[in-house]
Design a protein around this motif. Structure first.
Motif, PDB file in Angstrom:
ATOM      1  N   ARG B  65      36.222  47.411  40.004  1.00  0.00           N
ATOM      2  CA  ARG B  65      36.100  46.257  39.098  1.00  0.00           C
ATOM      3  C   ARG B  65      36.519  46.632  37.679  1.00  0.00           C
ATOM      4  O   ARG B  65      37.081  45.808  36.957  1.00  0.00           O
ATOM      5  CB  ARG B  65      34.679  45.698  39.127  1.00  0.00           C
ATOM      6  N   LEU B  66      36.259  47.861  37.269  1.00  0.00           N
ATOM      7  CA  LEU B  66      36.761  48.311  35.960  1.00  0.00           C
ATOM      8  C   LEU B  66      38.288  48.361  35.986  1.00  0.00           C
ATOM      9  O   LEU B  66      38.958  48.061  34.994  1.00  0.00           O
ATOM     10  CB  LEU B  66      36.193  49.684  35.601  1.00  0.00           C
ATOM     11  N   ALA B  67      38.846  48.732  37.133  1.00  0.00           N
ATOM     12  CA  ALA B  67      40.304  48.748  37.276  1.00  0.00           C
ATOM     13  C   ALA B  67      40.861  47.340  37.102  1.00  0.00           C
ATOM     14  O   ALA B  67      41.904  47.145  36.465  1.00  0.00           O
ATOM     15  CB  ALA B  67      40.694  49.305  38.647  1.00  0.00           C
ATOM     16  N   LEU B  68      40.139  46.357  37.655  1.00  0.00           N
ATOM     17  CA  LEU B  68      40.570  44.962  37.490  1.00  0.00           C
ATOM     18  C   LEU B  68      40.548  44.576  36.010  1.00  0.00           C
ATOM     19  O   LEU B  68      41.488  43.953  35.499  1.00  0.00           O
ATOM     20  CB  LEU B  68      39.644  44.040  38.300  1.00  0.00           C
ATOM     21  N   ALA B  69      39.472  44.974  35.306  1.00  0.00           N
ATOM     22  CA  ALA B  69      39.368  44.643  33.882  1.00  0.00           C
ATOM     23  C   ALA B  69      40.485  45.335  33.092  1.00  0.00           C
ATOM     24  O   ALA B  69      41.107  44.728  32.217  1.00  0.00           O
ATOM     25  CB  ALA B  69      38.004  45.067  33.347  1.00  0.00           C
ATOM     26  N   ALA B  70      40.752  46.596  33.435  1.00  0.00           N
ATOM     27  CA  ALA B  70      41.821  47.327  32.739  1.00  0.00           C
ATOM     28  C   ALA B  70      43.175  46.679  33.023  1.00  0.00           C
ATOM     29  O   ALA B  70      44.010  46.540  32.126  1.00  0.00           O
ATOM     30  CB  ALA B  70      41.832  48.789  33.197  1.00  0.00           C
ATOM     31  N   ALA B  71      43.377  46.253  34.269  1.00  0.00           N
ATOM     32  CA  ALA B  71      44.646  45.627  34.638  1.00  0.00           C
ATOM     33  C   ALA B  71      44.818  44.306  33.898  1.00  0.00           C
ATOM     34  O   ALA B  71      45.892  44.012  33.374  1.00  0.00           O
ATOM     35  CB  ALA B  71      44.713  45.409  36.143  1.00  0.00           C
ATOM     36  N   ALA B  72      43.734  43.515  33.839  1.00  0.00           N
ATOM     37  CA  ALA B  72      43.827  42.215  33.171  1.00  0.00           C
ATOM     38  C   ALA B  72      44.189  42.407  31.700  1.00  0.00           C
ATOM     39  O   ALA B  72      44.989  41.661  31.132  1.00  0.00           O
ATOM     40  CB  ALA B  72      42.508  41.460  33.305  1.00  0.00           C
ATOM     41  N   ARG B  73      43.622  43.437  31.093  1.00  0.00           N
ATOM     42  CA  ARG B  73      43.917  43.733  29.698  1.00  0.00           C
ATOM     43  C   ARG B  73      45.368  44.155  29.531  1.00  0.00           C
ATOM     44  O   ARG B  73      46.056  43.750  28.607  1.00  0.00           O
ATOM     45  CB  ARG B  73      42.984  44.842  29.220  1.00  0.00           C
ATOM     46  N   GLY B  74      45.820  45.000  30.451  1.00  0.00           N
ATOM     47  CA  GLY B  74      47.203  45.455  30.395  1.00  0.00           C
ATOM     48  C   GLY B  74      48.196  44.323  30.594  1.00  0.00           C
ATOM     49  O   GLY B  74      49.234  44.267  29.928  1.00  0.00           O
ATOM     50  N   VAL B  75      47.858  43.417  31.504  1.00  0.00           N
ATOM     51  CA  VAL B  75      48.733  42.274  31.772  1.00  0.00           C
ATOM     52  C   VAL B  75      48.814  41.381  30.527  1.00  0.00           C
ATOM     53  O   VAL B  75      49.896  40.937  30.133  1.00  0.00           O
ATOM     54  CB  VAL B  75      48.217  41.489  33.000  1.00  0.00           C
ATOM     55  N   ALA B  76      47.661  41.157  29.895  1.00  0.00           N
ATOM     56  CA  ALA B  76      47.643  40.347  28.670  1.00  0.00           C
ATOM     57  C   ALA B  76      48.463  41.032  27.576  1.00  0.00           C
ATOM     58  O   ALA B  76      49.179  40.387  26.809  1.00  0.00           O
ATOM     59  CB  ALA B  76      46.208  40.132  28.203  1.00  0.00           C
ATOM     60  N   MET B  77      48.371  42.362  27.545  1.00  0.00           N
ATOM     61  CA  MET B  77      49.106  43.144  26.552  1.00  0.00           C
ATOM     62  C   MET B  77      50.606  42.938  26.697  1.00  0.00           C
ATOM     63  O   MET B  77      51.352  42.974  25.734  1.00  0.00           O
ATOM     64  CB  MET B  77      48.784  44.618  26.784  1.00  0.00           C
ATOM     65  N   PHE B 107      47.729  45.465  38.728  1.00  0.00           N
ATOM     66  CA  PHE B 107      46.402  45.616  39.332  1.00  0.00           C
ATOM     67  C   PHE B 107      46.467  46.596  40.500  1.00  0.00           C
ATOM     68  O   PHE B 107      45.580  47.426  40.674  1.00  0.00           O
ATOM     69  CB  PHE B 107      45.871  44.254  39.790  1.00  0.00           C
ATOM     70  N   ARG B 108      47.543  46.511  41.293  1.00  0.00           N
ATOM     71  CA  ARG B 108      47.645  47.391  42.444  1.00  0.00           C
ATOM     72  C   ARG B 108      47.719  48.850  42.003  1.00  0.00           C
ATOM     73  O   ARG B 108      47.118  49.733  42.605  1.00  0.00           O
ATOM     74  CB  ARG B 108      48.885  47.029  43.270  1.00  0.00           C
ATOM     75  N   LEU B 109      48.445  49.085  40.908  1.00  0.00           N
ATOM     76  CA  LEU B 109      48.559  50.446  40.383  1.00  0.00           C
ATOM     77  C   LEU B 109      47.179  50.964  39.949  1.00  0.00           C
ATOM     78  O   LEU B 109      46.791  52.099  40.259  1.00  0.00           O
ATOM     79  CB  LEU B 109      49.528  50.437  39.202  1.00  0.00           C
ATOM     80  N   TRP B 110      46.454  50.122  39.232  1.00  0.00           N
ATOM     81  CA  TRP B 110      45.116  50.516  38.771  1.00  0.00           C
ATOM     82  C   TRP B 110      44.166  50.744  39.940  1.00  0.00           C
ATOM     83  O   TRP B 110      43.379  51.707  39.953  1.00  0.00           O
ATOM     84  CB  TRP B 110      44.530  49.463  37.824  1.00  0.00           C
ATOM     85  N   SER B 111      44.231  49.843  40.933  1.00  0.00           N
ATOM     86  CA  SER B 111      43.363  49.982  42.105  1.00  0.00           C
ATOM     87  C   SER B 111      43.604  51.310  42.804  1.00  0.00           C
ATOM     88  O   SER B 111      42.662  51.979  43.229  1.00  0.00           O
ATOM     89  CB  SER B 111      43.658  48.860  43.104  1.00  0.00           C
ATOM     90  N   ARG B 112      44.879  51.648  42.945  1.00  0.00           N
ATOM     91  CA  ARG B 112      45.214  52.920  43.591  1.00  0.00           C
ATOM     92  C   ARG B 112      44.745  54.084  42.739  1.00  0.00           C
ATOM     93  O   ARG B 112      44.316  55.114  43.264  1.00  0.00           O
ATOM     94  CB  ARG B 112      46.729  53.023  43.779  1.00  0.00           C
ATOM     95  N   LEU B 126      51.766  57.444  40.755  1.00  0.00           N
ATOM     96  CA  LEU B 126      51.323  56.315  39.940  1.00  0.00           C
ATOM     97  C   LEU B 126      51.946  56.342  38.555  1.00  0.00           C
ATOM     98  O   LEU B 126      51.952  55.343  37.856  1.00  0.00           O
ATOM     99  CB  LEU B 126      49.798  56.360  39.776  1.00  0.00           C
ATOM    100  N   LEU B 127      52.433  57.507  38.150  1.00  0.00           N
ATOM    101  CA  LEU B 127      52.831  57.672  36.753  1.00  0.00           C
ATOM    102  C   LEU B 127      54.320  57.453  36.518  1.00  0.00           C
ATOM    103  O   LEU B 127      54.760  57.427  35.371  1.00  0.00           O
ATOM    104  CB  LEU B 127      52.440  59.070  36.255  1.00  0.00           C
ATOM    105  N   ASP B 128      55.096  57.290  37.562  1.00  0.00           N
ATOM    106  CA  ASP B 128      56.509  57.016  37.404  1.00  0.00           C
ATOM    107  C   ASP B 128      56.671  55.864  36.409  1.00  0.00           C
ATOM    108  O   ASP B 128      55.953  54.891  36.537  1.00  0.00           O
ATOM    109  CB  ASP B 128      57.064  56.614  38.788  1.00  0.00           C
ATOM    110  N   PRO B 129      57.457  55.852  35.392  1.00  0.00           N
ATOM    111  CA  PRO B 129      58.542  56.759  35.016  1.00  0.00           C
ATOM    112  C   PRO B 129      58.157  57.899  34.062  1.00  0.00           C
ATOM    113  O   PRO B 129      59.046  58.440  33.417  1.00  0.00           O
ATOM    114  CB  PRO B 129      59.470  55.804  34.279  1.00  0.00           C
ATOM    115  N   LEU B 130      56.901  58.244  33.937  1.00  0.00           N
ATOM    116  CA  LEU B 130      56.548  59.336  33.030  1.00  0.00           C
ATOM    117  C   LEU B 130      56.931  60.676  33.663  1.00  0.00           C
ATOM    118  O   LEU B 130      56.942  60.807  34.879  1.00  0.00           O
ATOM    119  CB  LEU B 130      55.044  59.317  32.761  1.00  0.00           C
ATOM    120  N   THR B 166      51.036  50.640  31.150  1.00  0.00           N
ATOM    121  CA  THR B 166      50.077  50.778  32.249  1.00  0.00           C
ATOM    122  C   THR B 166      49.985  52.231  32.686  1.00  0.00           C
ATOM    123  O   THR B 166      48.891  52.791  32.808  1.00  0.00           O
ATOM    124  CB  THR B 166      50.501  49.896  33.438  1.00  0.00           C
ATOM    125  N   GLN B 167      51.139  52.847  32.903  1.00  0.00           N
ATOM    126  CA  GLN B 167      51.148  54.245  33.348  1.00  0.00           C
ATOM    127  C   GLN B 167      50.556  55.151  32.275  1.00  0.00           C
ATOM    128  O   GLN B 167      49.826  56.098  32.584  1.00  0.00           O
ATOM    129  CB  GLN B 167      52.576  54.677  33.689  1.00  0.00           C
TER     130      GLN B 167
END
Lengths: 198, 299
Positions: B65-77, B107-112, B126-130, B166-167
């Motif tokens: 659920r924290l991953a969902l919150a982080a993803a939602a924030r990233g998406v808004a960003m 969200f899928r990236l964060w969930s994983r 998960l970190l591609d392209p870093l 996100t990465q």
């Protein structure tokens, strides 16, 4: 059937082996119109070889050429440098973008890019008319769009989303590079109601 | 829909809220923020622990659920409008071969990122392209406080690929979690860093990370306490369920943010729906969408 590709090239000295791997990567990128995933490139070189390093060396070698290796989404692509766009246009005399799509096709593609994931009903709301299956088919045939999550309502209709090939075709690195709709509006390029219906 | 209130009990093994001295004050300078951030980090990793205050917290679910919150924030960003509900839909209404779309992909990236223990094999894809070296550094012991190390990793990632926020944020929280002795990623900094923060240089970014960590604790600790209570409730009613596979279903719900009944693949579709509705009636589960069809259930 062709013999399996010799990936390891063990009979070559290391320096030549590396060059041959670079050339293979170049050949695969040259032959493909769509971005090639790193995993696919990894299949033509030695087991465990860092594809990123090969691509970086290739990019360095192409430094003074009119084309370059571009990173698009999760893959790589060879493309001409933007500085040569006028020359290419002058030679090919193409009025339309090279994608071979009509203005209406591009308008629908843009709507999908900005509003994804969006279903055909969603597109209908934007354009005020039914968007034909053949138009959607043209976009998906070129790999510019793919099906996204279903809409949570009766019949679970498909939505459409744009792909990495879409980013490549329009020279974008991420969707964030799409022109900001508000900026376009401020510049007077679109009517404020967003009514771009063709 | 009426959501039954779950009242806290004195013997709840739920994490405690931050004491007053660890909460931010308006006059805080850099030093105060750094001090309070240390307290916040300790409280967070205690809540993430399997003993003591963190005992009752359903950790996989909390992280998801924290991953969902982080993803939602990233998406808004990234200037997109999808909220948490849309992110859930994007992932749960996907069928094989479909593409999750830009927001669902985040969200899928964060969930994983939160689902598997932190290790080079789990983190690298998960970190591609870093560059892979940044991921390897995140898992290695090194000098500096956890926050300083996370800020350094974040700055390096953003310098390399400014568009890959996100990465970069996954890397930052992986670095922070590992430096704080965790073997799994806990989304923290990504819950509160702003787009402005991400444009700062490393020293200023470190100060922002201290503030972000305090804000993250204020968000994540009450969530952990709430989930601990809901989990206790779900475990308490589980023995009353007659369905044979109920125990497996309960474990699934304790590990994921949300699930459609169809995810209970070890039961018939009908039995799964009935079980979910029964758990809702018992006040042990919530239906999260408010829809009549394509429902998603979770704690």
């Amino acid at each position: 059937m062709a013999a399996p590709l010799d990936r390891e090239l063990e009979d070559l000295p290391p320096a030549l082996r590396w060059r041959e791997w670079m050339r293979r990567v170049e050949a695969v990128l040259f032959a493909s119109a769509a971005p090639v995933a790193r995993e696919d490139l990894a299949r033509v070189v030695g087991q465990g070889v860092a594809v990123d390093l090969l691509v970086a060396d290739l990019a360095a070698e192409l430094e003074d050429r009119s084309y370059e290796v571009a990173r698009v989404g999760a893959g790589f692509l060879l493309r001409t440098r933007p500085a040569y766009a006028p020359a290419i246009r002058a030679a090919a005399e193409t009025g339309a973008p090279a994608t071979g799509l009509s203005g209406q096709d591009i308008a629908v593609l843009a709507a999908i890019a900005y509003h994804q994931p969006i279903s055909r009903d969603g597109l209908k709301d934007i354009f005020g008319k039914e968007i034909g299956r053949d138009l959607i088919g043209r976009l998906s045939e070129r790999g510019l769009i793919a099906t996204g999550p279903r809409e949570p309502r009766r019949g679970a209709p498909y939505t459409f989303v744009t792909t990495d090939a879409f980013l490549a075709a329009f020279g974008l690195e991420t969707l964030r590079d799409l022109p900001d709709p508000e900026a376009l509006e401020d510049a007077g390029l679109t009517p404020p109601d967003g009514g771009s219906a063709a | 829909m009426q959501i039954p209130q779950v009242a806290p009990r004195a013997d709840d093994p739920a994490p405690l809220p931050l004491p007053g001295w660890a909460r931010p004050a308006s006059a805080d300078g850099a030093e105060e923020a750094a001090f309070r951030a240390g307290a916040a980090l300790l409280a967070l990793i205690q809540a993430a622990g399997a003993a003591g205050a963190g005992q009752g917290v359903p950790h996989p679910l909390w992280r998801d659920r924290l991953a969902l919150a982080a993803a939602a924030r990233g998406v808004a960003m990234s200037g997109r409008a999808e909220g948490e509900a849309a992110l859930r839909d994007a992932v749960h209404l996907l069928r094989p071969g479909d593409h999750p779309g830009p927001a669902g992909a985040v969200f899928r990236l964060w969930s994983r990122a939160v689902a598997r223990p932190l290790g080079p094999d789990a983190l690298a894809p998960l970190l591609d392209p870093l560059p892979a070296a940044l991921g390897a550094d995140a898992l290695r012991p090194g000098p500096g406080t956890p926050v300083a190390r996370a800020a350094r990793a974040l700055a390096a990632a953003l310098a390399h690929a400014p568009g890959a926020e996100t990465q970069a944020l996954i890397l930052a929280d992986a670095t922070l979690s590992r430096a704080a002795g965790q073997d799994r990623l806990l989304p923290c900094l990504s819950l509160a860093l702003t787009p402005r923060d991400l444009r700062l240089d490393e020293a200023a970014l470190r100060a922002s990370c201290h503030r972000a960590l305090i804000a993250a604790a204020a968000q994540a600790l009450p969530m952990a306490a709430d989930l601990a209570r809901r989990a206790a409730r779900l475990r308490a009613v589980a023995p009353r369920l007659r369905a044979k596979a109920a125990a497996r279903a309960v474990e699934l719900f304790l590990s994921r943010d949300a699930l459609p009944p169809a995810a209970l693949t070890f039961m018939s579709d009908r039995a799964a729906r009935r079980l979910c509705d029964r758990l809702v009636d018992l006040g042990a589960l919530r239906e999260l969408t408010g829809r009549d069809a394509f429902r998603l259930y979770g704690l």
